[in-house]
Design a protein around this motif. Sequence first.
Motif, short mmCIF file in Angstrom:
data_model
loop_
_atom_site.label_atom_id
_atom_site.label_comp_id
_atom_site.label_asym_id
_atom_site.label_seq_id
_atom_site.Cartn_x
_atom_site.Cartn_y
_atom_site.Cartn_z
N TYR A 12 0.83 -1.22 0.00
CA TYR A 12 0.00 0.00 0.00
C TYR A 12 0.86 1.26 0.00
O TYR A 12 0.54 2.23 -0.68
N PHE A 15 2.32 1.41 -3.59
CA PHE A 15 1.27 1.73 -4.56
C PHE A 15 0.88 3.20 -4.45
O PHE A 15 0.67 3.89 -5.45
N SER A 16 0.82 3.71 -3.22
CA SER A 16 0.44 5.10 -3.00
C SER A 16 1.55 6.06 -3.40
O SER A 16 1.28 7.15 -3.92
N SER A 61 -4.02 9.26 -2.95
CA SER A 61 -2.83 8.49 -2.62
C SER A 61 -2.43 8.62 -1.15
O SER A 61 -1.87 7.68 -0.58
N GLY A 64 -3.48 5.92 1.47
CA GLY A 64 -2.77 4.66 1.31
C GLY A 64 -1.43 4.67 2.03
O GLY A 64 -1.02 3.66 2.61
N LEU A 85 -10.03 1.31 1.28
CA LEU A 85 -9.21 1.60 0.10
C LEU A 85 -9.19 0.40 -0.86
O LEU A 85 -9.17 0.59 -2.08
N ALA A 86 -9.19 -0.81 -0.32
CA ALA A 86 -9.20 -2.01 -1.16
C ALA A 86 -10.47 -2.08 -2.00
O ALA A 86 -10.42 -2.49 -3.16
N ASN A 89 -9.87 0.15 -4.78
CA ASN A 89 -8.83 -0.41 -5.65
C ASN A 89 -9.35 -1.50 -6.57
O ASN A 89 -8.75 -1.76 -7.61
N ASN A 92 -9.58 -0.41 -10.03
CA ASN A 92 -8.35 0.03 -10.67
C ASN A 92 -7.67 -1.19 -11.31
O ASN A 92 -6.75 -1.78 -10.76
N GLY A 96 -4.67 -2.67 -9.15
CA GLY A 96 -5.53 -2.35 -8.01
C GLY A 96 -6.47 -3.48 -7.67
O GLY A 96 -6.75 -3.74 -6.50
N THR A 97 -6.96 -4.18 -8.70
CA THR A 97 -7.85 -5.31 -8.46
C THR A 97 -7.11 -6.42 -7.72
O THR A 97 -7.63 -7.00 -6.76
N GLY A 100 -6.54 -5.27 -4.20
CA GLY A 100 -7.79 -5.30 -3.44
C GLY A 100 -8.19 -6.70 -3.01
O GLY A 100 -8.58 -6.92 -1.86
#
Length: 128
Positions: A12, A15-16, A61, A64, A85-86, A89, A92, A96-97, A100
């Motif tokens: 996370y 990713f952020s 962002s 995250g 957030l998941a 995501n 995304n 993101g999937t 998540g």
Amino acid sequence: MEKHIHLLSILYIAFSIMGVLTALVVFVILTGGGILSGDEQALFITSAVGTTISTIIFIFSIPGIIGGYALYKGKNWARILIMILAAFNLFNIPLGTILGVYTFWVLLQEESMRYFDKTLIMDEEPVA
């Protein structure tokens, strides 16, 4: 499960941070395109669009990064934030999937819930 929770927190944060860097790149490209055009109206439009898009990406962002850090520290509230957030995501696609689905798999396990309950008890102050 603790290793999965720590990996998830690092994912996370990473990713952020990629989101923050993306916001910076979008801003530079759109504003730079307006500057290179030499047209004042184009500069105004591209700067406004670049600033708006970059701000939105940046704002999405930051939670995250905060949630990832708090999850790494074992904060119970971070588990809830990261699951919210998941859910976002999941839309995304594709990274993101994947993130998540992995998030829900890790944080909805019984062992993960016990881990956060344990850290919640350790965070409480003793009653005198």
